[in-house]
Motif scaffolding. Sequence first.
Motif, PDB file in Angstrom:
ATOM      1  N   VAL A  49      26.492 -34.840  11.299  1.00  0.00           N
ATOM      2  CA  VAL A  49      25.047 -34.664  11.168  1.00  0.00           C
ATOM      3  C   VAL A  49      24.609 -33.307  11.696  1.00  0.00           C
ATOM      4  N   ILE A  50      25.057 -32.926  12.880  1.00  0.00           N
ATOM      5  CA  ILE A  50      24.564 -31.672  13.472  1.00  0.00           C
ATOM      6  C   ILE A  50      25.570 -30.539  13.405  1.00  0.00           C
ATOM      7  N   GLY A  51      26.793 -30.796  12.954  1.00  0.00           N
ATOM      8  CA  GLY A  51      27.799 -29.755  12.834  1.00  0.00           C
ATOM      9  C   GLY A  51      28.730 -29.731  14.038  1.00  0.00           C
ATOM     10  N   LEU A  52      29.943 -29.242  13.820  1.00  0.00           N
ATOM     11  CA  LEU A  52      30.942 -29.236  14.884  1.00  0.00           C
ATOM     12  C   LEU A  52      30.560 -28.331  16.050  1.00  0.00           C
ATOM     13  N   GLN A  53      30.091 -27.125  15.736  1.00  0.00           N
ATOM     14  CA  GLN A  53      29.758 -26.180  16.802  1.00  0.00           C
ATOM     15  C   GLN A  53      28.585 -26.678  17.634  1.00  0.00           C
ATOM     16  N   ARG A  54      27.542 -27.188  17.000  1.00  0.00           N
ATOM     17  CA  ARG A  54      26.387 -27.693  17.748  1.00  0.00           C
ATOM     18  C   ARG A  54      26.740 -28.941  18.539  1.00  0.00           C
ATOM     19  N   THR A  55      27.651 -29.775  18.017  1.00  0.00           N
ATOM     20  CA  THR A  55      28.105 -30.950  18.758  1.00  0.00           C
ATOM     21  C   THR A  55      28.836 -30.514  20.021  1.00  0.00           C
ATOM     22  N   PHE A  56      29.722 -29.529  19.880  1.00  0.00           N
ATOM     23  CA  PHE A  56      30.461 -29.022  21.032  1.00  0.00           C
ATOM     24  C   PHE A  56      29.507 -28.451  22.072  1.00  0.00           C
ATOM     25  N   PHE A  57      28.538 -27.645  21.636  1.00  0.00           N
ATOM     26  CA  PHE A  57      27.578 -27.066  22.580  1.00  0.00           C
ATOM     27  C   PHE A  57      26.658 -28.115  23.185  1.00  0.00           C
ATOM     28  N   PHE A  58      26.367 -29.186  22.447  1.00  0.00           N
ATOM     29  CA  PHE A  58      25.533 -30.253  22.991  1.00  0.00           C
ATOM     30  C   PHE A  58      26.232 -30.939  24.164  1.00  0.00           C
ATOM     31  N   PHE A  59      27.500 -31.272  23.984  1.00  0.00           N
ATOM     32  CA  PHE A  59      28.211 -32.007  25.022  1.00  0.00           C
ATOM     33  C   PHE A  59      28.636 -31.133  26.202  1.00  0.00           C
ATOM     34  N   PHE A  60      28.855 -29.863  25.983  1.00  0.00           N
ATOM     35  CA  PHE A  60      29.428 -29.029  27.031  1.00  0.00           C
ATOM     36  C   PHE A  60      28.476 -27.960  27.546  1.00  0.00           C
ATOM     37  N   GLN A  61      27.195 -28.292  27.635  1.00  0.00           N
ATOM     38  CA  GLN A  61      26.246 -27.431  28.334  1.00  0.00           C
ATOM     39  C   GLN A  61      26.428 -27.652  29.823  1.00  0.00           C
ATOM     40  N   ARG A  62      26.131 -26.623  30.605  1.00  0.00           N
ATOM     41  CA  ARG A  62      26.361 -26.689  32.046  1.00  0.00           C
ATOM     42  C   ARG A  62      25.600 -27.845  32.696  1.00  0.00           C
ATOM     43  N   HIS A  63      24.351 -28.073  32.319  1.00  0.00           N
ATOM     44  CA  HIS A  63      23.558 -29.129  32.947  1.00  0.00           C
ATOM     45  C   HIS A  63      23.890 -30.532  32.430  1.00  0.00           C
ATOM     46  N   LYS A  64      24.714 -30.636  31.375  1.00  0.00           N
ATOM     47  CA  LYS A  64      25.089 -31.945  30.834  1.00  0.00           C
ATOM     48  C   LYS A  64      26.556 -32.282  31.088  1.00  0.00           C
ATOM     49  N   ILE A  65      27.239 -31.509  31.918  1.00  0.00           N
ATOM     50  CA  ILE A  65      28.672 -31.716  32.087  1.00  0.00           C
ATOM     51  C   ILE A  65      28.976 -33.056  32.774  1.00  0.00           C
ATOM     52  N   LYS A  66      28.150 -33.448  33.737  1.00  0.00           N
ATOM     53  CA  LYS A  66      28.348 -34.743  34.411  1.00  0.00           C
ATOM     54  C   LYS A  66      28.208 -35.890  33.414  1.00  0.00           C
ATOM     55  N   ALA A  67      27.200 -35.817  32.572  1.00  0.00           N
ATOM     56  CA  ALA A  67      26.980 -36.857  31.565  1.00  0.00           C
ATOM     57  C   ALA A  67      28.113 -36.882  30.548  1.00  0.00           C
ATOM     58  N   SER A  68      28.590 -35.714  30.138  1.00  0.00           N
ATOM     59  CA  SER A  68      29.683 -35.650  29.166  1.00  0.00           C
ATOM     60  C   SER A  68      30.972 -36.210  29.744  1.00  0.00           C
ATOM     61  N   ILE A  69      31.227 -35.919  31.015  1.00  0.00           N
ATOM     62  CA  ILE A  69      32.430 -36.457  31.658  1.00  0.00           C
ATOM     63  C   ILE A  69      32.348 -37.978  31.720  1.00  0.00           C
ATOM     64  N   ALA A  70      31.175 -38.507  32.067  1.00  0.00           N
ATOM     65  CA  ALA A  70      31.013 -39.967  32.118  1.00  0.00           C
ATOM     66  C   ALA A  70      31.183 -40.577  30.729  1.00  0.00           C
ATOM     67  N   PHE A  71      30.600 -39.948  29.709  1.00  0.00           N
ATOM     68  CA  PHE A  71      30.674 -40.486  28.352  1.00  0.00           C
ATOM     69  C   PHE A  71      32.104 -40.468  27.815  1.00  0.00           C
TER      70      PHE A  71
END
Length: 143
Positions: A49-71
């Motif tokens: 839906v949003i593309g591979l690059q935008r998906t990668f940047f969505f999950f691996f932003q500095r302020h979302k790293i804790k949430a991404s690790i949990a997910f």
Amino acid sequence: MIEITDTQKIGVGLAGFGMTFLFLGVLLLFDKGLLAIGNILFISGLACVIGLQRTFFFFFQRHKIKASIAFFGGITVVLLGWPMVGMIAEMYGFLLLFRGFLPAAVNFLRMVPVLGSLLNLPIIRGIVDRIAGDNGRNMDGAS
């Protein structure tokens, strides 16, 4: 009108099937096979839906790293065979990742005829208001 590509249409279908498999996996007492398939379909649908690059940047932003690790840690734990612990970690990560989107989603669901009535029941309303934030209760424009 926004033009939707075929890849995005496929992505919406994949994400929908992913959510369905996740729901069935939880409903059938945390069946790890259904949960694993649901996770894979949901992530691949989001990427379509949003593309591979935008998906990668969505999950691996500095302020979302804790949430991404949990997910992603929750997904890994589900795949390793502890579905209940993995789903708890996934839900925590999901709520942190999509925190900004939840009020809009809840407000949309409140406008759906049957779901809106269910979400406005006294006990459920309090829980939904906490998840979505108190600012999302009135969509009718009256202040």
